[in-house]
Scaffold this active site. Sequence first.
Site, PDB file in Angstrom:
ATOM      1  N   CYS A  54      55.892  36.443  37.501  1.00  0.00           N
ATOM      2  CA  CYS A  54      55.154  35.784  38.593  1.00  0.00           C
ATOM      3  C   CYS A  54      55.361  34.266  38.550  1.00  0.00           C
ATOM      4  CB  CYS A  54      53.666  36.114  38.486  1.00  0.00           C
ATOM      5  SG  CYS A  54      52.716  35.367  39.819  1.00  0.00           S
ATOM      6  N   CYS A  58      48.604  30.768  36.464  1.00  0.00           N
ATOM      7  CA  CYS A  58      47.237  31.121  36.047  1.00  0.00           C
ATOM      8  C   CYS A  58      47.165  31.110  34.507  1.00  0.00           C
ATOM      9  CB  CYS A  58      46.853  32.491  36.578  1.00  0.00           C
ATOM     10  SG  CYS A  58      47.127  32.636  38.353  1.00  0.00           S
ATOM     11  N   CYS A  61      47.043  34.353  32.328  1.00  0.00           N
ATOM     12  CA  CYS A  61      47.822  35.539  32.701  1.00  0.00           C
ATOM     13  C   CYS A  61      49.160  35.685  31.967  1.00  0.00           C
ATOM     14  CB  CYS A  61      48.069  35.519  34.209  1.00  0.00           C
ATOM     15  SG  CYS A  61      48.985  36.977  34.720  1.00  0.00           S
ATOM     16  N   CYS A  98      43.845  51.303  42.033  1.00  0.00           N
ATOM     17  CA  CYS A  98      44.064  49.916  42.418  1.00  0.00           C
ATOM     18  C   CYS A  98      45.476  49.528  41.993  1.00  0.00           C
ATOM     19  CB  CYS A  98      43.027  49.030  41.739  1.00  0.00           C
ATOM     20  SG  CYS A  98      43.227  47.311  42.204  1.00  0.00           S
ATOM     21  N   CYS A 130      43.131  50.685  46.588  1.00  0.00           N
ATOM     22  CA  CYS A 130      42.924  49.235  46.562  1.00  0.00           C
ATOM     23  C   CYS A 130      44.256  48.588  46.200  1.00  0.00           C
ATOM     24  CB  CYS A 130      41.867  48.916  45.503  1.00  0.00           C
ATOM     25  SG  CYS A 130      41.640  47.152  45.205  1.00  0.00           S
ATOM     26  N   CYS A 190      37.147  43.112  47.391  1.00  0.00           N
ATOM     27  CA  CYS A 190      36.832  43.138  45.965  1.00  0.00           C
ATOM     28  C   CYS A 190      37.201  41.761  45.432  1.00  0.00           C
ATOM     29  CB  CYS A 190      37.662  44.231  45.288  1.00  0.00           C
ATOM     30  SG  CYS A 190      37.524  44.232  43.490  1.00  0.00           S
ATOM     31  N   ARG A 262      31.757  45.525  38.816  1.00  0.00           N
ATOM     32  CA  ARG A 262      32.766  46.202  37.970  1.00  0.00           C
ATOM     33  C   ARG A 262      32.897  45.559  36.616  1.00  0.00           C
ATOM     34  NH1 ARG A 262      35.749  49.463  41.038  1.00  0.00           N
ATOM     35  NH2 ARG A 262      35.103  49.182  43.176  1.00  0.00           N
TER      36      ARG A 262
HETATM   37  S1  SF4 Z   1      47.096  36.327  37.814  1.00  0.00           S
HETATM   38 FE1  SF4 Z   1      49.176  36.502  36.954  1.00  0.00          FE
HETATM   39  S2  SF4 Z   1      50.236  37.853  38.350  1.00  0.00           S
HETATM   40 FE2  SF4 Z   1      48.404  37.122  39.446  1.00  0.00          FE
HETATM   41  S3  SF4 Z   1      49.060  35.300  40.546  1.00  0.00           S
HETATM   42 FE3  SF4 Z   1      48.313  34.575  38.567  1.00  0.00          FE
HETATM   43  S4  SF4 Z   1      50.147  34.501  37.235  1.00  0.00           S
HETATM   44 FE4  SF4 Z   1      50.659  35.758  39.019  1.00  0.00          FE
END
Ligand code: SF4
Length: 364
Positions: A54, A58, A61, A98, A130, A190, A262
């Site tokens: 990705c 974040c 993540c 999901c 979902c 959600c 949840r």
């Molecule tokens: S949570 Fe992870 S997968 Fe989702 S947008 Fe952020 S970096 Fe990308």
Amino acid sequence: MSNTRHNWTKEEILDIYNKPFMELLYEAATVHRKYHDPNTVQVSTLLSIKTGGCPEDCGYCPQAARYHTDVEGNDLMSVQQVKAQALRAKASGSSRVCMGAAWRNVKDGQEFDDVLEMVRTINKLDMEVCCTLGMLTENQAHRLAEAGLYAYNHNLDSSEEYYKEVISTRGFEDRLQTIDNVRKTNVTVCSGGIIGMGEKTEDRAGMLVALATLNPQPESVPINALVAVDGTPLEDQEPVSIWDMVRMVATTRIVMPETQVRLSAGRTQMSREGQAMCFFAGANSIFAGDKLLTTPNPDVNEDMEMFKMLGLNPQKPFIKKMQPNTVEAEDSKFQDLGEKPKWSRPEHKIERNEEAKEKVKTLR
Ligand code: SF4
């Protein structure tokens, strides 16, 4: 008529969060009983249909391409693979699947068409479907709705203020825009967040203000406890205490009485007693399956044993809202517009995210 309030303030929410523990628990359990069957818990299975790689940053993540983690990426799963997994989930008591894709946003094209077909396929298995696919446009939300999508997940993650300390590649308002696009359809929303990212109690309350003042409030609010993964900027965060988790669940229940709350990531760090307290405080959904996208989760059998011990029953699908119809691709009113959503690209720098990115270079 619903008595749900949409004008909560941060101060009011903090007052609830900080109540003496027993009082908070009692109040939350009382609200819970008024709006929900306290012996029923909805079970969802989270399926990572496209893992890793990705472009976002974040801080929590392991799927962000810029950090060095043990996550092995894979391309989009096939419709048949997804169907097989959904059937397994249904057989083990899940009423909802999901599907998560590690995308910044949805892009019109073959992959999105495949996801639409996955939605149709799972809806025809009489399960709630979902998706969590990142940002999407209004037209894309309509296309998902037509395919038979039941819910769209798009978490706010934290308060607007703390969001800037965790993510720099998009803004909080981009999250709200996608939620707004989903709200233009019949798909339920959600949206929740993560605690234990180094935020203050005020940020937890701030996130709940942002969610509770949406009108309507999200039908589902996941409360995640951070699972600190090696290689991510938040790798050194201490696990959240069960007391904080119960307080967060109870406060969410009180300010969003009709919502499904949840228990999401972080359940492996919680004892059964701890989870039982969360159910008492108003949690009424869990994610089942040994993985939550990429982080560990309790085994399905362990969960079913816990349910038996607590006298909890898995909720049947479509109790809260009717099963959406599925429109086949050839009959669709909403066409592929070659779109992808626009976002704000704030691009401020977050020191710990930069450090985690730099670390990758030394490992190569
Ligand atoms: S949570 Fe992870 S997968 Fe989702 S947008 Fe952020 S970096 Fe990308």
